[in-house]
Design an enzyme around this catalytic site. Structure first.
Site, PDB file in Angstrom:
ATOM      1  N   ASP A 237       0.850  -1.202   0.000  1.00  0.00           N
ATOM      2  CA  ASP A 237       0.000   0.000   0.000  1.00  0.00           C
ATOM      3  C   ASP A 237       0.885   1.252   0.000  1.00  0.00           C
ATOM      4  O   ASP A 237       1.795   1.359   0.823  1.00  0.00           O
ATOM      5  CB  ASP A 237      -0.893  -0.029   1.250  1.00  0.00           C
ATOM      6  CG  ASP A 237      -2.046   0.957   1.182  1.00  0.00           C
ATOM      7  OD1 ASP A 237      -1.868   2.064   0.644  1.00  0.00           O
ATOM      8  OD2 ASP A 237      -3.142   0.629   1.692  1.00  0.00           O
TER       9      ASP A 237
ATOM     10  N   HIS B 196      -0.421   4.518   0.005  1.00  0.00           N
ATOM     11  CA  HIS B 196      -1.109   5.721   0.498  1.00  0.00           C
ATOM     12  C   HIS B 196      -0.473   6.200   1.802  1.00  0.00           C
ATOM     13  O   HIS B 196      -0.387   5.432   2.755  1.00  0.00           O
ATOM     14  CB  HIS B 196      -2.596   5.415   0.711  1.00  0.00           C
ATOM     15  CG  HIS B 196      -3.302   5.046  -0.555  1.00  0.00           C
ATOM     16  ND1 HIS B 196      -3.366   3.741  -1.014  1.00  0.00           N
ATOM     17  CD2 HIS B 196      -3.952   5.808  -1.467  1.00  0.00           C
ATOM     18  CE1 HIS B 196      -4.037   3.728  -2.154  1.00  0.00           C
ATOM     19  NE2 HIS B 196      -4.405   4.970  -2.463  1.00  0.00           N
TER      20      HIS B 196
ATOM     21  N   SER C 194      -5.437  -4.117   2.134  1.00  0.00           N
ATOM     22  CA  SER C 194      -4.634  -3.810   3.323  1.00  0.00           C
ATOM     23  C   SER C 194      -5.314  -4.255   4.622  1.00  0.00           C
ATOM     24  O   SER C 194      -4.640  -4.525   5.614  1.00  0.00           O
ATOM     25  CB  SER C 194      -4.335  -2.312   3.393  1.00  0.00           C
ATOM     26  OG  SER C 194      -3.623  -1.936   2.245  1.00  0.00           O
TER      27      SER C 194
END
Ligand code: B1M
Length: 216
Positions: free
Chosen positions: A99, A101, A152
Site C-alpha cells: 500500500d 497511500h 490492506s
C-alpha cells in the site's frame, strides 16, 4: 473568484499548486492550520476519492491532487501549536505491505509529534518484519499501521496473526487506521484474533486520544 475556502478545496480537486501558499497565508489569518486541513483540504481529497471511484477522474490527476495536499500540509505544519518534547511515548508508524497511500499516515505523524509523542515513521509498503524490527530497535511503546486499500485490511489481519505466532502480541498495543477499515472489523473481528491489544482510529485525532489512553 470563489470564496477562499472553496478556492482552496478546488485547488486540491484540480491539483492546482500555483498560488497555494498565498491562499494558505490568507486562510491562516482567521483559521488554525488544523482547521484548514480538516474542514477544507480533506473535503477536497474526499471529492477526489469520489471522482476517482466513479471513473470521472484518472489516476495521474489523483496523484497531482495528492501532491497539492502534501504541499499544503507541509506549508501549514510549521504554523501548528506544538508540544514536540517527544516525552509521552514512542510509536512506530507504517503503511502496510503493498500500500502506497501515506497522506493519512503522515497526518497521524504530525498530530502525534505535535502532541508530545516521538514518532518513528518508517514509510509505505512496509512488511510486518520491518515494522517489528523497527519497534524492537527503537523500543517503541506502540505500533501504528495505516492502509487504505481493501487488500490492506487483510494484510493487517495477517500482521496481527504473525505477531501472535511470534509471541510478541503483548509487546506493543497496535493502532489501526485507514479508509477501508471500520470499527467493528477492528474491534470485533481483529480483536478476536489478536492476542494483544488492537484498536481502531477513525482519524488522526482519535489516534492521539487512543495513545493518550494507552500511555496514561
Ligand atoms: Co488510491 N485508492 N490508489 N491513490 N486513493 C483509494 C484508497 C480508493 C478508495 C479510491 C477509490 O477507488 N475511490 C481506492 C481503493 C479501493 C479499494 O481498495 N477497494 C484506491 C485505489 C484503487 C488505488 C490504486 C490501486 C489505483 C491504481 O493504481 N489503479 C493505487 C494503489 C497503489 C498501492 O497502494 N499499491 C492508488 C494510488 C493512489 C495515488 C498514488 C494516486 C494517491 C496516493 C498518494 C499518496 O498517498 N502519497 C491515491 C489517493 C490520493 C487516493 C484517495 C483519492 C485519497 C486518499 C487520501 O490521501 N485521503 C483515496 C480515496 C479515499 O480514501 N476514499 C484512494 C486523505 C487522507 C488524509 O485520508 O488516508 O484515509 P486517509 O487518513 C485518514 C483516516 O483514514 C485516518 O486518519 C486520516 C484523517 O485524520 N488514518 C489513520 C489513516 N491512517 C491512520 C493510521 C492511524 C490512525 C488513523 O493509526 C496508526
Amino acid at each position: 473568484g470563489l470564496p477562499l475556502g472553496e478556492r482552496l478545496e478546488r485547488r486540491i480537486v484540480d491539483g492546482e499548486r500555483n498560488g497555494l501558499e498565498a491562499d494558505l497565508d490568507d486562510a491562516m489569518k482567521d483559521r488554525k492550520p488544523l482547521e484548514i486541513i480538516n474542514d477544507t483540504l480533506l473535503a477536497g481529497m474526499k471529492t477526489v476519492g469520489e471522482l476517482f471511484g466513479s471513473g470521472q477522474m484518472q489516476l495521474p490527476f489523483v496523484l497531482q491532487s495528492a501532491e497539492v495536499m502534501k504541499a499544503a500540509v507541509a506549508y501549514l505544519e510549521p504554523h501548528m501549536d506544538k508540544d514536540d518534547s517527544g516525552g509521552k511515548g514512542r510509536i512506530v508508524l507504517a503503511t502496510v505491505k503493498g500500500d502506497v497511500h501515506d497522506i493519512g499516515k503522515n497526518l497521524v505523524d504530525i498530530i502525534l509529534t505535535n502532541n508530545g509523542y516521538e514518532v518513528v515513521n518508517i514509510g509505505i509498503k512496509q512488511p510486518i518484519n520491518t515494522i517489528l524490527d523497527a519497534a524492537n530497535e527503537h523500543s517503541a511503546d506502540a505500533i501504528g499501521m495505516s492502509g487504505l486499500l481493501v487488500k490492506s485490511t487483510v494484510i493487517m489481519k495477517e500482521n496481527l496473526e504473525e505477531m501472535n505466532s511470534r509471541g510478541v502480541a503483548q509487546n506493543w498495543p497496535v493502532l489501526l487506521g485507514g479508509a477501508a477499515l471500520n470499527r467493528s472489523y477492528v474491534e470485533d473481528d481483529l480483536a478476536d484474533v489478536f492476542e494483544g491489544h488492537v484498536s481502531y482510529a477513525r482519524d488522526a485525532f482519535e489516534g492521539l486520544r487512543l495513545m493518550d489512553t494507552l500511555m496514561a
